[in-house]
Enzyme design. Structure first.
Site, mmCIF file in Angstrom:
data_model
loop_
_atom_site.group_PDB
_atom_site.id
_atom_site.type_symbol
_atom_site.label_atom_id
_atom_site.label_comp_id
_atom_site.label_asym_id
_atom_site.label_seq_id
_atom_site.Cartn_x
_atom_site.Cartn_y
_atom_site.Cartn_z
ATOM 1 C CE LYS A 103 4.492 -25.929 18.726
ATOM 2 N NZ LYS A 103 4.948 -25.484 17.398
ATOM 3 N NE ARG B 206 5.040 -33.118 14.656
ATOM 4 C CZ ARG B 206 5.493 -33.621 15.789
ATOM 5 N NH1 ARG B 206 5.628 -34.929 15.917
ATOM 6 N NH2 ARG B 206 5.814 -32.817 16.783
ATOM 7 N NE ARG C 54 9.074 -30.356 15.266
ATOM 8 C CZ ARG C 54 8.033 -30.229 14.446
ATOM 9 N NH1 ARG C 54 6.847 -29.926 14.924
ATOM 10 N NH2 ARG C 54 8.178 -30.416 13.160
ATOM 11 C CD GLU D 224 10.094 -20.866 27.536
ATOM 12 O OE1 GLU D 224 10.182 -19.784 26.922
ATOM 13 O OE2 GLU D 224 10.919 -21.795 27.395
ATOM 14 C CE LYS E 227 0.328 -26.114 18.418
ATOM 15 N NZ LYS E 227 1.056 -25.732 17.197
ATOM 16 C CB SER F 173 -4.041 -31.587 14.666
ATOM 17 O OG SER F 173 -2.839 -32.095 15.222
ATOM 18 C CE1 TYR G 188 -6.114 -27.223 12.297
ATOM 19 C CE2 TYR G 188 -5.987 -28.001 14.557
ATOM 20 C CZ TYR G 188 -5.371 -27.534 13.414
ATOM 21 O OH TYR G 188 -4.011 -27.369 13.404
#
Length: 326
Positions: free
Chosen positions: A197, A207, A220, A236, A251, A277, A316
């Site tokens: 990610k 958000r 982040r 990872e 992602k 998004s 989506y």
């Protein structure tokens, strides 16, 4: 007359022939529909930065999921949006929190006819918008955060979730969650790990959907991956698999197709990709401006993600393409 030994155009001459020899096909079986469920809502509320996507009540989320399930969409990723937030995100692991109530309602409504997944992260529930517990410097404390992730996993498991989906990018999160679930007897609850990610600029509309603002204009980047790195993603993913992940995720999707294609021959587990998004919102904005055919672009992108090696896609576009893909 030209002496052409091979004529690949022969295999593209008609729609029927192109369908016959197509290397990749997308169906509703390949889609996971994200759903945002907000506490205390009576009816759906549109998300302005995600045209066609809503913050739902539990009831309206089930209605939307039933429509999609009838069209063949089998998977749903639930994101709970609480009315109250605090520094430790306590609503995220309260048995009466919105995510847990939503999971229970979905399992009651669908039983084994749908796969109910739930995001496992604290950012929707903390008042500072970070994915974990903050230390005195305002940095996320990895190991203290793991303890709360374990509590979230147990709360979701008690509610009947099929897969927990840890997305916080904490070191050791998969191992800690797997051990916590197993020790409590929830050996059948699976883990879809957000393994690669990235700290991406594509997350902005999300958000809005979960009412998250990172305190003091923070970011982040200290725990999500650097978008310049590829080898880090491989590490990872290898770690999450070794720690007990049942499925792994990349992602965002469209800007990280190289990561998906790199890990595909290395990974024998299912690979998920999240078309996030911002990727969705850009297509919708360009379509609204008349610059592109949004539906055609969405289908092209989904096929590219699948062609790169993803087994299924969180998108989506599930909500509007389900009828077409059926």
């Amino acid at each position: 007359m030209a002496n052409i030994a091979r004529r690949p155009r022969r295999l593209r001459s008609t729609a029927a022939l192109r369908d016959l020899v197509s290397e990749v096909q997308i169906s509703n079986n390949d889609l996971i529909a994200p759903l945002f469920i907000k506490e205390a809502l009576d009816e759906p509320v549109p998300i302005s930065s995600l045209p066609g996507i809503y913050q739902h009540s539990v009831t309206s989320a089930i209605e939307e999921a039933r429509r999609l399930n009838d069209l063949g969409v089998k998977g749903f990723m639930l994101f709970g949006v609480p009315s109250q937030k605090d520094p430790l995100g306590t609503q995220g692991y309260d048995d009466n929190g919105i995510t847990q109530l939503s999971i229970g309602a979905f399992k009651e409504a669908f039983g084994d006819q749908a796969v109910v997944m739930a995001d496992l992260c604290l950012d929707e529930f903390t008042d500072h918008g970070h994915c974990g517990v903050l230390d005195q410097r305002g940095c996320v404390d990895n190991d203290k955060t793991l303890e709360l992730y374990g509590e979230m996993a147990l709360a979701q498991a008690r509610s009947g979730v099929d897969f927990v989906a840890p997305s916080g990018m904490m070191d050791g999160q998969v191992a800690f969650i797997r051990q916590t679930l197993d020790q409590a007897g929830f050996v059948g609850v699976g883990i879809l790990a957000y393994s690669a990610k990235y700290a991406s600029a594509f997350y902005g509309p999300f958000r809005d959907a979960v009412d998250v603002t990172i305190a003091n204009g923070g970011d982040r980047k200290g725990y999500q991956q650097d978008f310049r790195n590829r080898r880090e993603a491989i590490l990872e993913i290898e770690l999450d698999i070794s720690e007990g992940a049942d499925m792994v995720m990349v992602k965002p999707a469209s800007s990280y197709l190289d990561i998906i294609s790199t890990i595909r021959p290395m990974v024998n587990l299912p690979i998920a990709a999240y078309q996030v998004s911002g990727e969705y919102a850009m297509v919708k904005a360009a379509d609204a401006a008349g610059y592109i055919d949004g539906t055609a672009v969405a289908l092209e992108q989904l096929h590219a993600i699948k062609r790169a090696g993803a087994d299924f896609i969180l998108t989506y576009f599930s909500h509007e393409l389900a009828e077409i893909l059926r």
